[in-house]
Design a protein around this motif. Structure first.
Motif, PDB file in Angstrom:
ATOM      1  N   GLU A   1      44.750  33.076  33.499  1.00 51.21           N
ATOM      2  CA  GLU A   1      44.077  34.154  33.540  1.00 51.21           C
ATOM      3  C   GLU A   1      44.541  35.165  32.912  1.00 51.21           C
ATOM      4  O   GLU A   1      45.322  35.096  31.883  1.00 51.21           O
ATOM      5  CB  GLU A   1      44.841  34.441  35.608  1.00 51.21           C
ATOM      6  CG  GLU A   1      44.422  33.781  36.450  1.00 51.21           C
ATOM      7  CD  GLU A   1      44.619  33.959  37.496  1.00 51.21           C
ATOM      8  OE1 GLU A   1      43.924  33.715  38.624  1.00 51.21           O
ATOM      9  OE2 GLU A   1      45.370  35.210  37.374  1.00 51.21           O
ATOM     10  N   THR A   2      44.236  36.588  32.135  1.00 50.46           N
ATOM     11  CA  THR A   2      43.692  37.749  31.107  1.00 50.46           C
ATOM     12  C   THR A   2      43.518  38.246  32.529  1.00 50.46           C
ATOM     13  O   THR A   2      43.076  38.736  33.308  1.00 50.46           O
ATOM     14  CB  THR A   2      43.094  37.788  30.725  1.00 50.46           C
ATOM     15  OG1 THR A   2      41.647  37.633  30.374  1.00 50.46           O
ATOM     16  CG2 THR A   2      43.205  35.998  29.035  1.00 50.46           C
ATOM     17  N   LEU A   3      44.402  39.766  31.972  1.00 50.81           N
ATOM     18  CA  LEU A   3      43.797  40.472  32.903  1.00 50.81           C
ATOM     19  C   LEU A   3      43.652  41.823  31.603  1.00 50.81           C
ATOM     20  O   LEU A   3      44.279  42.022  30.351  1.00 50.81           O
ATOM     21  CB  LEU A   3      46.026  41.458  32.746  1.00 50.81           C
ATOM     22  CG  LEU A   3      46.777  40.908  33.985  1.00 50.81           C
ATOM     23  CD1 LEU A   3      47.494  41.632  34.431  1.00 50.81           C
ATOM     24  CD2 LEU A   3      45.670  41.078  35.246  1.00 50.81           C
ATOM     25  N   SER A   4      42.269  42.893  32.298  1.00 52.94           N
ATOM     26  CA  SER A   4      41.474  43.576  31.773  1.00 52.94           C
ATOM     27  C   SER A   4      43.052  44.956  31.012  1.00 52.94           C
ATOM     28  O   SER A   4      43.714  44.810  31.501  1.00 52.94           O
ATOM     29  CB  SER A   4      40.866  44.440  32.303  1.00 52.94           C
ATOM     30  OG  SER A   4      41.392  44.943  33.352  1.00 52.94           O
TER      31      SER A   4
ATOM     32  N   ASP B   1      41.746  37.677  40.390  1.00 47.40           N
ATOM     33  CA  ASP B   1      42.149  36.180  40.104  1.00 47.40           C
ATOM     34  C   ASP B   1      43.723  36.363  40.683  1.00 47.40           C
ATOM     35  O   ASP B   1      44.130  38.044  41.328  1.00 47.40           O
ATOM     36  CB  ASP B   1      42.685  36.845  39.008  1.00 47.40           C
ATOM     37  CG  ASP B   1      41.474  36.349  37.962  1.00 47.40           C
ATOM     38  OD1 ASP B   1      40.749  35.653  38.214  1.00 47.40           O
ATOM     39  OD2 ASP B   1      41.442  36.674  37.047  1.00 47.40           O
ATOM     40  N   ALA B   2      44.680  35.344  40.561  1.00 42.94           N
ATOM     41  CA  ALA B   2      46.463  35.591  41.398  1.00 42.94           C
ATOM     42  C   ALA B   2      46.767  36.761  40.631  1.00 42.94           C
ATOM     43  O   ALA B   2      47.773  37.276  41.220  1.00 42.94           O
ATOM     44  CB  ALA B   2      46.407  34.318  41.555  1.00 42.94           C
ATOM     45  N   ALA B   3      46.313  36.857  39.942  1.00 45.39           N
ATOM     46  CA  ALA B   3      47.146  38.238  38.665  1.00 45.39           C
ATOM     47  C   ALA B   3      47.176  39.788  39.239  1.00 45.39           C
ATOM     48  O   ALA B   3      48.038  40.541  39.558  1.00 45.39           O
ATOM     49  CB  ALA B   3      46.725  38.400  37.466  1.00 45.39           C
ATOM     50  N   LEU B   4      45.483  40.056  39.433  1.00 44.26           N
ATOM     51  CA  LEU B   4      45.633  40.898  39.949  1.00 44.26           C
ATOM     52  C   LEU B   4      46.021  41.483  41.288  1.00 44.26           C
ATOM     53  O   LEU B   4      46.340  42.296  41.568  1.00 44.26           O
ATOM     54  CB  LEU B   4      43.885  41.434  40.555  1.00 44.26           C
ATOM     55  CG  LEU B   4      43.662  42.696  40.466  1.00 44.26           C
ATOM     56  CD1 LEU B   4      44.030  43.620  39.283  1.00 44.26           C
ATOM     57  CD2 LEU B   4      41.323  42.440  40.321  1.00 44.26           C
ATOM     58  N   ALA B   5      45.908  39.779  41.996  1.00 46.10           N
ATOM     59  CA  ALA B   5      46.483  40.198  43.736  1.00 46.10           C
ATOM     60  C   ALA B   5      47.734  40.497  43.617  1.00 46.10           C
ATOM     61  O   ALA B   5      48.254  41.174  44.646  1.00 46.10           O
ATOM     62  CB  ALA B   5      46.458  38.911  44.143  1.00 46.10           C
ATOM     63  N   THR B   6      48.701  39.935  42.170  1.00 46.52           N
ATOM     64  CA  THR B   6      49.646  39.594  42.862  1.00 46.52           C
ATOM     65  C   THR B   6      50.468  41.677  42.090  1.00 46.52           C
ATOM     66  O   THR B   6      50.852  42.076  42.922  1.00 46.52           O
ATOM     67  CB  THR B   6      50.922  39.183  41.437  1.00 46.52           C
ATOM     68  OG1 THR B   6      50.266  38.032  41.810  1.00 46.52           O
ATOM     69  CG2 THR B   6      52.086  39.760  41.308  1.00 46.52           C
ATOM     70  N   ILE B   7      49.924  41.924  41.698  1.00 47.78           N
ATOM     71  CA  ILE B   7      49.867  43.302  41.322  1.00 47.78           C
ATOM     72  C   ILE B   7      49.067  44.501  42.238  1.00 47.78           C
ATOM     73  O   ILE B   7      50.413  45.609  42.732  1.00 47.78           O
ATOM     74  CB  ILE B   7      48.854  44.121  39.893  1.00 47.78           C
ATOM     75  CG1 ILE B   7      48.981  43.486  38.799  1.00 47.78           C
ATOM     76  CG2 ILE B   7      49.034  45.812  39.465  1.00 47.78           C
ATOM     77  CD1 ILE B   7      48.244  43.548  37.725  1.00 47.78           C
ATOM     78  N   LEU B   8      47.836  44.302  43.414  1.00 53.94           N
ATOM     79  CA  LEU B   8      47.506  45.204  43.926  1.00 53.94           C
ATOM     80  C   LEU B   8      48.937  45.314  45.048  1.00 53.94           C
ATOM     81  O   LEU B   8      48.940  46.004  46.119  1.00 53.94           O
ATOM     82  CB  LEU B   8      46.663  44.782  44.647  1.00 53.94           C
ATOM     83  CG  LEU B   8      45.572  44.998  43.163  1.00 53.94           C
ATOM     84  CD1 LEU B   8      43.889  44.536  44.118  1.00 53.94           C
ATOM     85  CD2 LEU B   8      45.471  46.695  43.248  1.00 53.94           C
ATOM     86  N   ASN B   9      49.158  44.058  45.408  1.00 56.70           N
ATOM     87  CA  ASN B   9      50.056  43.095  46.490  1.00 56.70           C
ATOM     88  C   ASN B   9      51.375  43.977  46.437  1.00 56.70           C
ATOM     89  O   ASN B   9      52.765  44.347  47.313  1.00 56.70           O
ATOM     90  CB  ASN B   9      50.193  41.898  46.934  1.00 56.70           C
ATOM     91  CG  ASN B   9      50.870  41.824  49.190  1.00 56.70           C
ATOM     92  OD1 ASN B   9      51.596  40.769  48.523  1.00 56.70           O
ATOM     93  ND2 ASN B   9      50.445  42.608  49.419  1.00 56.70           N
ATOM     94  N   SER B  10      51.732  44.054  45.314  1.00 55.75           N
ATOM     95  CA  SER B  10      52.920  45.291  45.090  1.00 55.75           C
ATOM     96  C   SER B  10      53.751  46.318  45.420  1.00 55.75           C
ATOM     97  O   SER B  10      54.532  47.215  45.679  1.00 55.75           O
ATOM     98  CB  SER B  10      53.208  44.999  43.488  1.00 55.75           C
ATOM     99  OG  SER B  10      52.570  45.834  42.635  1.00 55.75           O
TER     100      SER B  10
END
Length: 304
Positions: free
Chosen positions: A271-274, A98-107
């Motif tokens: 999207e949702t996050l775990s 997901d785009a949200a997970l990519a955002t977190i990892l790339n931060s």
């Protein structure tokens, strides 16, 4: 004098927030783009459109691009670190996460920037607070990626690893970007984008045959938004901030980018996050904030 100084600080911090917003939205644009456009072709188009747009703006402003070989060699190296490798990795990764997970990892850019700075260039100070930030941020990344590692080794894990690798490239680019001091910020922005396009266009033609594609309207619009706003405008701001706030200070936009990027992906992509991802998000934001807030203040008070 102090009033002018405060105004300058406010302008730089405002630009930092703008950069965080532009790059925070890029993950949603990429997710929409790669739905019907392959990764290399998407990034080739992104760099080409953005590079030509910045070149046109420079021409309108009467700013000339450097013509010497060494300058373009530096542009090409910056392109590899800041666009060719990381953007392609992220675009491929977002086909599987997901785009949200990519955002977190790339931060986590500031974390790797700090580590490289401390171990290699040593141009910015090391403090206990920054060390705490590194530990917290890395814990967040391991928490997110580690859960998938214990499940199965598949495209999801490889995609997450690719996005983390892209983050390390960004860290190297932030440090190398200091070498463009003295140039108008748009010159390295346009130069690196055009150099990146020169690499990516042939790769797209050979490996993805873009003339055979039938992209959707949403993918095309996402590509245009990605190129114009999240690339051309963002790069011009980025290279200015590298010169005024320093490499670590500039990557402070990463912890601002996280909530912005996650909010955009949740709102527009549903999207949702775990629960694990939310904990990892909190750890990364805490770590990056602990590391960059003191550095940013020092950099603003004394431009590097």
């Amino acid at each position: 004098m102090d009033g002018k100084k405060d105004t300058n600080i406010a302008v730089e911090l405002g630009l930092l927030v703008a950069l965080a917003t532009l790059w925070g939205g890029s993950y949603t644009f990429i997710k929409l783009g790669v739905a019907t456009i392959p990764p290399v072709t998407l990034i080739a188009a992104r760099t080409t459109v953005a590079g030509l747009l910045l070149l046109a703006v420079m021409w309108a402003r009467g700013i000339r691009m450097p013509t010497d070989g060494p300058a373009w060699q530096r542009f090409a190296f910056q392109a590899v670190l800041n666009s060719v490798i990381p953007w392609t990795l992220i675009a491929w990764g977002e086909r599987h996460v997901d785009a949200a997970l990519a955002t977190i990892l790339n931060s986590a850019g500031p974390i790797f920037t700090f580590l490289l700075t401390a171990m290699v260039t040593r141009h910015e100070t090391t403090t206990p607070r920054k060390l705490f930030g590194v530990v917290a941020g890395m814990a967040g990344i391991l928490l997110i990626v580690g859960v998938d590692a214990f499940r199965e080794i598949g495209n999801g894990l490889l995609a997450e690893a690719a996005i983390v690798a892209a983050t390390i490239c960004y860290a190297c680019a932030a440090i190398f970007g200091r070498s463009f001091k003295g140039l108008d910020p748009m010159a390295p922005a346009a130069g690196s984008l055009l150099a990146g396009a020169a690499v990516l266009i042939p790769a797209s033609l050979v490996f993805e045959q873009p003339w055979t594609l039938s992209p959707s309207l949403s993918s095309v619009l996402a590509l245009l938004a990605l190129a114009v706003f999240s690339t051309a405008a963002a790069f011009a701001i980025y290279f200015r901030l590298i010169q005024t706030l320093g490499s670590v200070g500039t990557t402070a936009q990463a912890y601002l980018r996280v909530p912005i990027g996650v909010a955009i992906s949740v709102a527009f992509l549903g999207e949702t996050l775990s629960r694990t991802a939310w904990i990892g998000l909190a750890s990364v934001v805490l770590g990056v904030a602990a590391m960059t807030i003191p550095a940013r203040r020092a950099a603003v008070a004394k431009p590097s």
